[in-house]
Each structure stands twice: as C-alpha cells, then as structure tokens.
Design a protein around this motif. Structure first.
Motif, PDB file in Angstrom:
ATOM      1  N   SER A  79       0.860  -0.812  -0.133  1.00 43.01           N
ATOM      2  CA  SER A  79       0.293   0.167   0.384  1.00 43.01           C
ATOM      3  C   SER A  79       0.528   1.151   0.239  1.00 43.01           C
ATOM      4  O   SER A  79       2.112   1.211   0.148  1.00 43.01           O
ATOM      5  CB  SER A  79      -1.155   0.214   0.893  1.00 43.01           C
ATOM      6  N   HIS A  80       0.140   2.069  -0.338  1.00 43.82           N
ATOM      7  CA  HIS A  80       0.703   3.256  -0.509  1.00 43.82           C
ATOM      8  C   HIS A  80      -0.168   4.841   0.297  1.00 43.82           C
ATOM      9  O   HIS A  80      -0.839   5.094  -0.193  1.00 43.82           O
ATOM     10  CB  HIS A  80       1.542   3.501  -1.794  1.00 43.82           C
ATOM     11  N   LYS A  83      -0.667   6.898  -3.290  1.00 45.94           N
ATOM     12  CA  LYS A  83      -0.624   7.118  -4.893  1.00 45.94           C
ATOM     13  C   LYS A  83      -1.583   5.659  -4.379  1.00 45.94           C
ATOM     14  O   LYS A  83      -1.579   4.822  -4.068  1.00 45.94           O
ATOM     15  CB  LYS A  83       0.371   6.963  -5.957  1.00 45.94           C
ATOM     16  N   VAL A  85      -1.440   2.327  -6.392  1.00 47.70           N
ATOM     17  CA  VAL A  85       0.040   1.320  -7.378  1.00 47.70           C
ATOM     18  C   VAL A  85      -0.696   0.733  -7.876  1.00 47.70           C
ATOM     19  O   VAL A  85      -0.003  -0.552  -8.281  1.00 47.70           O
ATOM     20  CB  VAL A  85       0.866   0.672  -5.908  1.00 47.70           C
ATOM     21  N   ASN A 103      -5.184   0.627   1.084  1.00 47.36           N
ATOM     22  CA  ASN A 103      -4.102   0.725   0.132  1.00 47.36           C
ATOM     23  C   ASN A 103      -3.462   1.898   0.712  1.00 47.36           C
ATOM     24  O   ASN A 103      -2.828   2.460  -0.469  1.00 47.36           O
ATOM     25  CB  ASN A 103      -4.656   0.625  -0.865  1.00 47.36           C
ATOM     26  N   GLU A 104      -4.167   2.529   1.178  1.00 48.85           N
ATOM     27  CA  GLU A 104      -2.971   3.991   1.207  1.00 48.85           C
ATOM     28  C   GLU A 104      -2.529   4.135   3.010  1.00 48.85           C
ATOM     29  O   GLU A 104      -2.277   4.732   3.262  1.00 48.85           O
ATOM     30  CB  GLU A 104      -4.858   5.154   1.652  1.00 48.85           C
ATOM     31  N   GLU A 106       0.976   3.648   5.055  1.00 50.13           N
ATOM     32  CA  GLU A 106       1.872   3.772   5.046  1.00 50.13           C
ATOM     33  C   GLU A 106       3.262   2.445   5.272  1.00 50.13           C
ATOM     34  O   GLU A 106       2.775   1.339   5.992  1.00 50.13           O
ATOM     35  CB  GLU A 106       2.162   4.582   6.765  1.00 50.13           C
ATOM     36  N   ASP A 107       3.443   2.233   4.529  1.00 54.05           N
ATOM     37  CA  ASP A 107       3.531   0.791   4.061  1.00 54.05           C
ATOM     38  C   ASP A 107       5.744   0.670   3.355  1.00 54.05           C
ATOM     39  O   ASP A 107       5.390   1.304   1.696  1.00 54.05           O
ATOM     40  CB  ASP A 107       3.208  -0.108   3.060  1.00 54.05           C
ATOM     41  N   ALA A 110       6.020  -0.328   0.173  1.00 55.42           N
ATOM     42  CA  ALA A 110       5.498  -0.577  -1.565  1.00 55.42           C
ATOM     43  C   ALA A 110       6.601   0.525  -1.844  1.00 55.42           C
ATOM     44  O   ALA A 110       6.666   0.763  -3.186  1.00 55.42           O
ATOM     45  CB  ALA A 110       4.265   0.014  -1.158  1.00 55.42           C
ATOM     46  N   ASN A 111       7.074   1.979  -1.026  1.00 57.48           N
ATOM     47  CA  ASN A 111       8.340   2.090  -2.096  1.00 57.48           C
ATOM     48  C   ASN A 111       9.514   1.830  -2.400  1.00 57.48           C
ATOM     49  O   ASN A 111      10.305   2.099  -3.649  1.00 57.48           O
ATOM     50  CB  ASN A 111       8.632   3.282  -0.978  1.00 57.48           C
TER      51      ASN A 111
END
Length: 145
Positions: A79-80, A83, A85, A103-104, A106-107, A110-111
């Motif tokens: 998740s991000h 954005k 993804v 899916n929003e 902080e992960d 995901a970066n």
C-alpha cells in the motif's frame, strides 16, 4: 506500517470503497455485516464534497461469504499513502477481525516496489469490482442524507 485499528467485535466487518483515491470523493460503497449472515450495503454519491444521495440495501448471505473470501486475497498487498499503486483510482479499506488493511496505509515495502505484478493488480481490481457490483445490485432503497 499497518494501521493501528482495533478489530471489530465478534466477527463483524466493514469493507469501504471510495473513488477517487485522493481528493474529494465522488462516491463510496460500504458493506457492513458479519460472515455467514446477510449484510448491509450503502452507496453514497457526492457532489462537490457534499453527500447528494444515499441508497442502502441488504446483501444475501451467499454473496457476503463470496466477498469475504475474495477480500482475504488482498491480505499483505503493498500500500502507499499518497498514490494508488493498483491503477484503479480507488481507496479500499478492509476491517475484519483478521484483516485491518487499506491501500493508503504507510508501507515501507511499497516504496521499494517499482512495479506491482499484473496478477496482484487483477486481484485488487476483482475486489473493487465486486464491491461496486454489490452496491449497484443491492443498494436500491433511498436513505436519508
């Protein structure tokens, strides 16, 4: 980092879909209930940030069971916070006793993911499409806005 949300009591769940992913929502679909029982679906339409209409309805037990099985496939997906993804322009929030995921969230992983696998995107799309379909199919009763 996963959200610090307390799981709902006694197997209750809430699945919430919002479009678009960021900014003022145009519509939301919420499915609220318990496994192996009928659930309530609520579809809200927005006009400039204000709720313009809301419809509700009951989702049959078999459809609830199918959705809860489908939703479990996104457990552990990246998740991000800023954005989408998955390319669906949709924010998905899942809150069950077993899963507290959005899916929003902080992960950090995901970066590091430059490209989400096509199969993962398809699974996410299937969940989004299923929640929207339940809203279109069963949310027929006008609700007070």
């Amino acid at each position: 980092m996963p959200r610090q949300v307390a799981p709902p009591p006694s197997g209750e769940f809430t699945f919430r879909l919002q479009k678009p992913f960021s900014g003022t929502p145009t519509h939301t679909v919420e499915v609220i209930g318990e496994p192996n029982r009928p659930a309530v679906v609520r579809v809200s339409q927005y006009n400039g940030g204000n709720k313009s209409s809301e419809k509700t309805g009951d989702v049959p037990k078999d459809d609830v069971n199918e959705l809860t099985t489908l939703v479990s496939t996104v457990r552990g997906f990246p998740s991000h916070p800023s954005k989408d993804v998955y390319g669906q322009d949709a924010k998905l929030e899942l809150n069950t006793f077993e899963i507290q995921w959005s899916n929003e969230d902080e992960d950090a992983a995901a970066n590091e993911v430059s490209e989400i696998a096509a199969e993962t995107k398809d699974d996410f799309k299937r969940v989004v499409d299923s929640i929207e379909a339940l809203g279109r199919t069963f949310a027929k009763n006008d609700s007070a806005v």
